[in-house]
Design an enzyme around this catalytic site. Structure first.
Site, PDB file in Angstrom:
ATOM      1  N   ARG A  58      45.102  34.259  48.607  1.00  0.00           N
ATOM      2  CA  ARG A  58      44.187  34.233  49.753  1.00  0.00           C
ATOM      3  C   ARG A  58      42.715  34.210  49.364  1.00  0.00           C
ATOM      4  O   ARG A  58      41.932  33.422  49.892  1.00  0.00           O
ATOM      5  CB  ARG A  58      44.402  35.466  50.652  1.00  0.00           C
ATOM      6  CG  ARG A  58      45.512  35.333  51.633  1.00  0.00           C
ATOM      7  CD  ARG A  58      46.158  36.689  51.826  1.00  0.00           C
ATOM      8  NE  ARG A  58      46.757  37.074  50.576  1.00  0.00           N
ATOM      9  CZ  ARG A  58      48.000  36.714  50.210  1.00  0.00           C
ATOM     10  NH1 ARG A  58      48.736  36.055  51.026  1.00  0.00           N
ATOM     11  NH2 ARG A  58      48.476  37.043  49.027  1.00  0.00           N
ATOM     12  N   THR A  59      42.330  35.108  48.470  1.00  0.00           N
ATOM     13  CA  THR A  59      40.895  35.241  48.196  1.00  0.00           C
ATOM     14  C   THR A  59      40.371  33.967  47.541  1.00  0.00           C
ATOM     15  O   THR A  59      39.349  33.412  47.958  1.00  0.00           O
ATOM     16  CB  THR A  59      40.647  36.464  47.293  1.00  0.00           C
ATOM     17  OG1 THR A  59      41.326  37.584  47.859  1.00  0.00           O
ATOM     18  CG2 THR A  59      39.167  36.768  47.183  1.00  0.00           C
ATOM     19  N   LYS A  87      40.267  31.609  23.122  1.00  0.00           N
ATOM     20  CA  LYS A  87      39.893  31.459  21.709  1.00  0.00           C
ATOM     21  C   LYS A  87      39.061  32.638  21.225  1.00  0.00           C
ATOM     22  O   LYS A  87      38.506  32.613  20.138  1.00  0.00           O
ATOM     23  CB  LYS A  87      39.092  30.159  21.524  1.00  0.00           C
ATOM     24  CG  LYS A  87      39.910  28.913  21.806  1.00  0.00           C
ATOM     25  CD  LYS A  87      39.126  27.633  21.524  1.00  0.00           C
ATOM     26  CE  LYS A  87      38.425  27.124  22.753  1.00  0.00           C
ATOM     27  NZ  LYS A  87      37.730  25.850  22.577  1.00  0.00           N
ATOM     28  N   ARG A 108      37.063  37.579  40.216  1.00  0.00           N
ATOM     29  CA  ARG A 108      38.115  38.607  40.298  1.00  0.00           C
ATOM     30  C   ARG A 108      38.526  38.944  38.873  1.00  0.00           C
ATOM     31  O   ARG A 108      38.711  38.049  38.038  1.00  0.00           O
ATOM     32  CB  ARG A 108      39.326  38.117  41.082  1.00  0.00           C
ATOM     33  CG  ARG A 108      40.509  39.087  40.921  1.00  0.00           C
ATOM     34  CD  ARG A 108      41.642  38.780  41.823  1.00  0.00           C
ATOM     35  NE  ARG A 108      41.303  39.085  43.208  1.00  0.00           N
ATOM     36  CZ  ARG A 108      42.196  39.063  44.194  1.00  0.00           C
ATOM     37  NH1 ARG A 108      43.452  38.765  43.955  1.00  0.00           N
ATOM     38  NH2 ARG A 108      41.834  39.334  45.422  1.00  0.00           N
ATOM     39  N   HIS A 136      37.007  45.695  46.853  1.00  0.00           N
ATOM     40  CA  HIS A 136      37.279  44.318  47.287  1.00  0.00           C
ATOM     41  C   HIS A 136      36.447  44.101  48.554  1.00  0.00           C
ATOM     42  O   HIS A 136      36.972  44.014  49.660  1.00  0.00           O
ATOM     43  CB  HIS A 136      38.780  44.167  47.560  1.00  0.00           C
ATOM     44  CG  HIS A 136      39.281  42.748  47.657  1.00  0.00           C
ATOM     45  ND1 HIS A 136      38.446  41.656  47.771  1.00  0.00           N
ATOM     46  CD2 HIS A 136      40.548  42.262  47.663  1.00  0.00           C
ATOM     47  CE1 HIS A 136      39.180  40.553  47.853  1.00  0.00           C
ATOM     48  NE2 HIS A 136      40.455  40.897  47.781  1.00  0.00           N
TER      49      HIS A 136
HETATM   50  N1   CP Z   1      44.143  39.979  50.042  1.00  0.00           N
HETATM   51  C1   CP Z   1      44.060  39.494  48.775  1.00  0.00           C
HETATM   52  O1   CP Z   1      43.168  39.870  47.985  1.00  0.00           O
HETATM   53  O2   CP Z   1      45.035  38.587  48.479  1.00  0.00           O
HETATM   54  P1   CP Z   1      45.108  37.738  47.130  1.00  0.00           P
HETATM   55  O3   CP Z   1      45.396  38.723  46.016  1.00  0.00           O
HETATM   56  O4   CP Z   1      46.182  36.733  47.333  1.00  0.00           O
HETATM   57  O5   CP Z   1      43.742  37.127  46.913  1.00  0.00           O
END
Ligand code: CP
Length: 309
Positions: A58-59, A87, A108, A136
């Site tokens: 999603r993110t 590497k 992320r 988040h």
């Molecule tokens: N909600 C969320 O962070 O989903 P993903 O891990 O799929 O990005």
């Protein structure tokens, strides 16, 4: 609402939800309303770097969709095996390269503090798309947007957080934000997965009203929103500890009879078995709506940070 106020987010990093004031959160949510069904080409000359050191559906894809809807281009990776990190190149050198290729970095990473480290190294804004079990913040903006849209308000709601409150970064971010909106928060966790003391202390210091229980049915009638989370198996050091709590709670359609009729059931997703699929077709389902709202909210974030609203 769109273009209504001076943009307070231009050139800013978004690392923690605590980086944003209540007014700034409201500003972003208002921008998202304006952009929900509207795709002005605000970013035709912009490049978004999407650096995913940890899996995401999603993110990553909603940032990607948001950027493309606004006319931007996206570069990056979702697998470090295809990069020079493989590497032995350092995180620092990686960021020092990418800041020269892009106008904003979305990152992320499995390690807490990595997004802040990237922001310290980068001259272009950095947006935290999840750092370990820490924060988040853009998911929190999606969650607040969804709550406002579905419940009609953000102020004064009673919100229950159910599940892995220890490792669930979305809970850590959202609980802080809800404190700004006078929420009553109920933390409901299996033993060993309770909200960490540091986050409880932070809520206490901000005089946020919260309580803790292990018994969902004791509080179910009080909840306007039930925010369910997956047990984050990948963050357990010891698989035996995971097995002790795996599958220890599940919401299903029959159980909803114990809640307010209009309780909003949310989940950042992905889910495992903690919400049965029979909840999907009920009017209480909020989790697919969250996933859909992510594009509008991330359009607002990118356009704001890049100074185009
Ligand atoms: N909600 C969320 O962070 O989903 P993903 O891990 O799929 O990005």
């Amino acid at each position: 609402m769109f273009f209504a106020k001076k943009n307070p987010l231009k050139s800013r990093d978004i690392i923690s939800i605590n980086d944003l004031s209540k007014d700034e959160i409201i500003y972003l949510l208002q921008q998202a309303v304006g952009l929900e069904d509207y795709n002005p080409k605000l970013l035709p000359d912009k490049i978004i770097a999407s650096l995913f050191f940890e899996p995401s559906t999603r993110t990553r894809l909603s940032f990607d969709a948001a950027a493309k809807r606004l006319g931007a281009q996206v570069i990056g990776f979702d697998n470090i095996d295809t990069t020079s990190l493989k590497k032995g190149e350092s995180f620092k050198d990686t960021i020092k390269m990418i800041e020269q290729y892009a106008d904003v970095i979305v990152i992320r990473h499995p390690k807490e503090g990595s997004a802040q480290l990237a922001a310290d190294l980068s001259h272009v804004p950095v947006i935290n798309a999840g750092d370990g079990s820490n924060q988040h913040p853009t998911q929190t903006l999606v969650d607040l947007y969804t709550i406002k849209k579905e419940k009609g308000k953000l102020e004064g709601l009673t919100v229950g957080f159910l599940g892995d409150l220890k490792f669930g970064r979305t809970v850590h971010s959202l609980a802080s934000a809800l404190g700004l909106f006078n929420a009553n928060i109920v933390f409901i966790a299996p033993k060993g997965l309770e909200m960490p003391a540091e986050y409880l202390k932070e809520l206490q210091s901000k005089s946020v009203n919260f309580s803790q229980t292990a018994d969902l049915l004791n509080v179910s009638q009080t909840l306007d929103v039930l925010y369910v989370t997956r047990i984050q198996e990948e963050r357990f050091k010891n698989k035996k500890d995971y097995k002790k709590v795996a599958g220890s709670y599940q919401i299903n359609k029959e159980m909803l009879a114990n809640f307010k009729q209009d309780v909003l059931v949310m989940h950042p997703l992905p889910r495992l078995e903690e919400i049965n699929q029979d909840v999907d077709e009920t009017p209480n389902q909020g989790y697919f709506k969250q996933a859909g709202n992510a594009v509008a909210v991330r359009k607002a974030i990118l356009a704001s940070v890049l100074g185009r609203v």
